[in-house]
Design an enzyme around this catalytic site. Structure first.
Site, mmCIF file in Angstrom:
data_model
loop_
_atom_site.group_PDB
_atom_site.id
_atom_site.type_symbol
_atom_site.label_atom_id
_atom_site.label_comp_id
_atom_site.label_asym_id
_atom_site.label_seq_id
_atom_site.Cartn_x
_atom_site.Cartn_y
_atom_site.Cartn_z
ATOM 1 C CG HIS A 1 0.538 7.208 6.941
ATOM 2 N ND1 HIS A 1 -0.376 7.889 6.167
ATOM 3 C CD2 HIS A 1 1.255 6.447 6.090
ATOM 4 C CE1 HIS A 1 -0.219 7.530 4.891
ATOM 5 N NE2 HIS A 1 0.762 6.659 4.813
ATOM 6 C CG HIS B 1 4.949 8.489 3.341
ATOM 7 N ND1 HIS B 1 5.446 8.046 2.129
ATOM 8 C CD2 HIS B 1 3.722 7.936 3.469
ATOM 9 C CE1 HIS B 1 4.551 7.266 1.539
ATOM 10 N NE2 HIS B 1 3.494 7.169 2.331
ATOM 11 C CG HIS C 1 -2.216 0.868 0.873
ATOM 12 N ND1 HIS C 1 -2.169 2.254 0.854
ATOM 13 C CD2 HIS C 1 -3.474 0.539 0.545
ATOM 14 C CE1 HIS C 1 -3.356 2.721 0.549
ATOM 15 N NE2 HIS C 1 -4.167 1.705 0.344
ATOM 16 C CD GLN C 2 6.639 3.322 -0.598
ATOM 17 O OE1 GLN C 2 7.125 2.203 -0.732
ATOM 18 N NE2 GLN C 2 7.361 4.397 -0.368
ATOM 19 C CB VAL C 3 0.177 5.708 -2.936
ATOM 20 C CG1 VAL C 3 -0.177 6.563 -4.144
ATOM 21 C CG2 VAL C 3 -0.893 4.634 -2.708
HETATM 22 P P1 5GP Z 1 1.000 5.744 1.250
HETATM 23 O O1 5GP Z 1 -0.196 4.945 0.780
HETATM 24 O O2 5GP Z 1 2.049 5.913 0.175
HETATM 25 O O3 5GP Z 1 1.563 5.218 2.541
HETATM 26 O O4 5GP Z 1 0.431 7.158 1.621
HETATM 27 C C1 5GP Z 1 0.616 8.298 0.849
HETATM 28 C C2 5GP Z 1 -0.120 9.430 1.537
HETATM 29 O O5 5GP Z 1 0.297 10.655 0.974
HETATM 30 C C3 5GP Z 1 -1.640 9.348 1.378
HETATM 31 O O6 5GP Z 1 -2.247 9.307 2.653
HETATM 32 C C4 5GP Z 1 -1.978 10.605 0.607
HETATM 33 O O7 5GP Z 1 -3.185 11.201 1.012
HETATM 34 C C5 5GP Z 1 -0.805 11.522 0.894
HETATM 35 N N1 5GP Z 1 -0.535 12.478 -0.165
HETATM 36 C C6 5GP Z 1 -0.378 12.186 -1.485
HETATM 37 N N2 5GP Z 1 -0.131 13.315 -2.177
HETATM 38 C C7 5GP Z 1 -0.122 14.329 -1.286
HETATM 39 C C8 5GP Z 1 0.090 15.750 -1.409
HETATM 40 O O8 5GP Z 1 0.299 16.299 -2.475
HETATM 41 N N3 5GP Z 1 0.027 16.465 -0.260
HETATM 42 C C9 5GP Z 1 -0.200 15.892 0.955
HETATM 43 N N4 5GP Z 1 -0.232 16.694 2.021
HETATM 44 N N5 5GP Z 1 -0.396 14.565 1.099
HETATM 45 C C10 5GP Z 1 -0.369 13.795 -0.004
#
Ligand code: 5GP
Ligand code: ZN
Length: 137
Positions: free
Chosen positions: A101, A99, A92-94
């Site tokens: 959370h 980072h 679930h890394q996008v």
């Molecule tokens: P992942 O699924 O990679 O762990 O989480 C990526 C997080 O980055 C998501 O919760 C998403 O809402 C956040 N995110 C993605 N693009 C942006 C952005 O441009 N600004 C901010 N503040 N958060 C972002």
């Protein structure tokens, strides 16, 4: 600068090329509100050093992450919360910049939903695996 870094959305946030609600900033760490919050106070803590996965970041660039995360918890007043760090698309890394959370869990419905399919281990297999990993630590 690598092309991955140049196109990285979080590197752009660090540089101020994309706006964000920054909550903490130092030489090596940035914290800001998540743009799609799972709950009020959902924020991200990132090393400024660009790397996709946790193991791509040098230890010294990670040294403030937990203390800044604790600051976020205190500032939001969260009493129940999850700290989550995803590595790899299947996990679930996008966004491919490490980072962490901090997701407040104010009630059953808001915040992180977790399915946690516990299964009792085969103790012989677990011991075999333990010996294997321990030898590599
Ligand atoms: P992942 O699924 O990679 O762990 O989480 C990526 C997080 O980055 C998501 O919760 C998403 O809402 C956040 N995110 C993605 N693009 C942006 C952005 O441009 N600004 C901010 N503040 N958060 C972002
Ligand atoms: Zn980056």
């Amino acid at each position: 600068m690598s092309s991955k870094m140049a196109s990285c959305i979080f590197c752009k946030i660090i540089k101020g090329e994309i706006p964000s609600f920054k909550l903490f900033e130092s030489d090596k760490t940035l914290a800001f509100l998540d743009i799609n919050p799972l709950s009020r106070g959902h924020a991200l803590v990132i090393p400024k050093f660009h790397g996709e996965k946790l193991t791509d970041i040098p230890d010294d660039q990670l040294s403030e992450i937990l203390s800044v995360t604790k600051k976020l918890v205190k500032a939001t007043g969260a009493t129940d919360y999850n700290i989550l760090q995803n590595n790899g698309a299947i996990a679930h890394q996008v966004v491919p910049h490490v980072h962490f959370h901090m997701i407040p869990k104010p009630n059953e419905t808001e915040g992180l939903g977790i399915g946690w399919p516990l299964k009792a281990a085969d103790m012989d297999k677990l011991k075999g695996y333990y010996e294997e990993v321990k030898s590599k630590m």
